[in-house]
Design a protein around this motif. Sequence first.
Motif, short mmCIF file in Angstrom:
data_model
loop_
_atom_site.label_atom_id
_atom_site.label_comp_id
_atom_site.label_asym_id
_atom_site.label_seq_id
_atom_site.Cartn_x
_atom_site.Cartn_y
_atom_site.Cartn_z
N TRP A 1 7.36 1.88 15.71
CA TRP A 1 8.16 0.66 15.69
C TRP A 1 7.76 -0.27 14.56
O TRP A 1 8.61 -0.90 13.92
N GLU A 2 6.45 -0.38 14.31
CA GLU A 2 5.97 -1.34 13.32
C GLU A 2 6.50 -1.03 11.92
O GLU A 2 6.61 -1.93 11.07
N HIS A 3 6.85 0.23 11.66
CA HIS A 3 7.35 0.58 10.34
C HIS A 3 8.71 -0.06 10.05
O HIS A 3 9.07 -0.25 8.89
N ILE B 1 10.89 7.99 4.00
CA ILE B 1 9.87 8.94 4.48
C ILE B 1 8.92 9.38 3.37
O ILE B 1 7.73 9.63 3.63
N LYS B 2 9.38 9.47 2.14
CA LYS B 2 8.51 9.97 1.07
C LYS B 2 7.29 9.07 0.87
O LYS B 2 6.30 9.49 0.26
N ASN B 3 7.36 7.84 1.37
CA ASN B 3 6.22 6.92 1.25
C ASN B 3 5.18 7.11 2.34
O ASN B 3 4.13 6.46 2.31
N TRP B 4 5.46 7.98 3.31
CA TRP B 4 4.62 8.07 4.49
C TRP B 4 3.91 9.42 4.61
O TRP B 4 3.17 9.80 3.72
N TRP B 5 4.16 10.15 5.67
CA TRP B 5 3.34 11.29 6.04
C TRP B 5 4.12 12.60 5.87
O TRP B 5 5.34 12.58 5.64
N PRO B 6 3.46 13.75 6.04
CA PRO B 6 4.20 15.02 5.98
C PRO B 6 5.23 15.13 7.11
O PRO B 6 5.15 14.42 8.12
N ALA B 7 6.19 16.03 6.93
CA ALA B 7 7.26 16.22 7.91
C ALA B 7 6.69 16.42 9.31
O ALA B 7 5.69 17.13 9.50
N MET C 1 0.82 -1.21 0.00
CA MET C 1 0.00 0.00 0.00
C MET C 1 0.85 1.26 0.00
O MET C 1 0.50 2.27 -0.63
N PHE C 2 1.96 1.22 0.74
CA PHE C 2 2.74 2.44 0.95
C PHE C 2 4.01 2.51 0.10
O PHE C 2 4.45 3.60 -0.26
N MET C 3 4.62 1.39 -0.20
CA MET C 3 5.85 1.40 -1.00
C MET C 3 5.45 1.26 -2.47
O MET C 3 5.35 0.16 -3.02
N LYS C 4 5.21 2.40 -3.09
CA LYS C 4 4.54 2.44 -4.38
C LYS C 4 5.38 1.91 -5.53
O LYS C 4 4.85 1.59 -6.60
N GLY D 1 27.30 22.38 19.66
CA GLY D 1 26.53 21.64 20.65
C GLY D 1 25.74 20.56 19.95
O GLY D 1 25.57 20.59 18.72
N PHE D 2 25.27 19.60 20.71
CA PHE D 2 24.45 18.55 20.11
C PHE D 2 23.14 19.14 19.63
O PHE D 2 22.43 19.82 20.38
N ARG D 3 22.84 18.93 18.36
CA ARG D 3 21.57 19.37 17.79
C ARG D 3 20.66 18.16 17.64
O ARG D 3 21.12 17.04 17.41
N ASN D 4 19.38 18.38 17.75
CA ASN D 4 18.39 17.30 17.62
C ASN D 4 17.73 17.41 16.26
O ASN D 4 17.02 18.38 15.98
N ILE D 5 17.99 16.44 15.39
CA ILE D 5 17.41 16.42 14.05
C ILE D 5 16.15 15.55 14.07
O ILE D 5 16.20 14.39 14.47
N ILE D 6 15.04 16.12 13.65
CA ILE D 6 13.81 15.34 13.48
C ILE D 6 13.85 14.72 12.08
O ILE D 6 13.77 15.42 11.08
N VAL D 7 14.00 13.40 12.02
CA VAL D 7 14.28 12.73 10.75
C VAL D 7 12.97 12.30 10.10
O VAL D 7 12.63 11.11 10.05
N THR D 8 12.23 13.29 9.60
CA THR D 8 10.94 13.00 8.96
C THR D 8 10.75 13.80 7.68
O THR D 8 9.63 13.96 7.22
N GLU D 9 11.84 14.31 7.12
CA GLU D 9 11.75 15.06 5.87
C GLU D 9 11.72 14.09 4.68
O GLU D 9 12.22 12.96 4.75
N GLU D 10 11.19 14.55 3.57
CA GLU D 10 11.00 13.69 2.41
C GLU D 10 12.30 13.10 1.89
O GLU D 10 12.32 12.00 1.33
N MET D 11 13.43 13.82 2.07
CA MET D 11 14.70 13.31 1.56
C MET D 11 15.28 12.20 2.44
O MET D 11 16.22 11.51 2.04
N HIS D 12 14.76 12.01 3.64
CA HIS D 12 15.25 10.94 4.51
C HIS D 12 14.71 9.59 4.01
O HIS D 12 13.62 9.51 3.45
N LYS D 13 15.48 8.54 4.26
CA LYS D 13 15.16 7.22 3.71
C LYS D 13 13.77 6.76 4.15
O LYS D 13 13.43 6.86 5.33
#
Length: 383
Positions: free
Chosen positions: A320-322, A308-314, A28-31, A294-306
């Motif tokens: 876990w199930e994913h 993610i483009k198959n899922w939801w907006p940033a 359904m999601f991996m087109k 300093g340590f930065r916190n990256i939210i890894v939900t952008e379309e260019m991340h592995k």
Amino acid sequence: MKETLNFALIGHMFMGRAHSHALNDVGMFMKDLKIRPVLKTICGIGDGLEDTKERFHWEKSETDWHKVMSDPEIDVVSIAVPGFLHKEIAVEAARNGKHILCEKPLARDYTEALAMFQAANENNVLHMVNFNYRRIPAVALAKQMIEEGQLGEIVSYKGFYQQDWALSGAPMSWRYKSEMVGKGPLEMGIHITDMAQWLVGGITEVVSVMDTVVKERGTADGGTDVVTNDDNTVWLAKFENGVMGIFEASRAHMGRKNFQWFEVNGTKGSLRFELERMNELNVYLSNDGEDRRGFRNIIVTEEMHKYIKNWWPAGHMLGWEHTVLHQYYEFLKAVEGEYMPRPSFEDGMKAQRVLDAVVRSAEEKRWVAIAEIKGREEPGIRR
């Protein structure tokens, strides 16, 4: 190329449900998938089999896994049962020409894992072990940053997996018996060992200590039985590229539910990942301006991340199930491309060999080289 692939799943409990969910949703999601998985047969024993069959849309159920292996309709066998059954099922599946996806740990020890690897290769079937945490987008980003050299030369690795379910007064089960699941920290230690070797390189030597915190557990008949594997294991490791490692696997750390984390330290930067915050990656880079390091916190939900483009907006988080769904995606892409998927049984075997060395080190109270671990001679094993 076939348009469909018939799956059989051996095991219907916790991981069986995770596998069933992934197989239902991956198409359904991996087109870009060209092959559609068909949920043909689920196999298990005990309560819940028919419920899982109905709820996850399996076509039929079976209680004898031997019948599944000889079924000409089945193309792929997924194994999601306790570790003492893995080798026998996987070897039989390979001999019947079935591709295999097996839960981790691959087996109870290196000898069994070696036999599984050899059987799969000798019968020319594709094989994969479910090190599903490789499939987290934040972990994929960590891998990318390391390979691009953004951390510089890697000097240190820390890998920990901590839970508390062994302290809850749980009764005796197969999870507490070495004859069922092997010695040492296999259930959790296997994940952090594979992760380390995938991210920074092979381990060559270890020294360890192990302890069983809860030494006896209640049985169904009102008695007690002895626990024969370990609650806590800590080890140091040397990597082939000179990296130093610190590891801990525990099912007896109060308050930790599924607390897996790793930290990689290099000459130009560091990064840290925590499974309970699986959409985030903490990164420190020395080439940042001195006034804003300093340590930065990256939210890894952008379309260019592995993935993610198959899922939801940033910012719309994955769960876990994913990770299991992404693993099936990679498996199906390998079938389409006719190449060996990774992590393969070879990766599972290599991680198993390291943990056999961890067990030997604790028993013999010394550093143990991974090369010391040899597969025991048994029928059907060739070197």
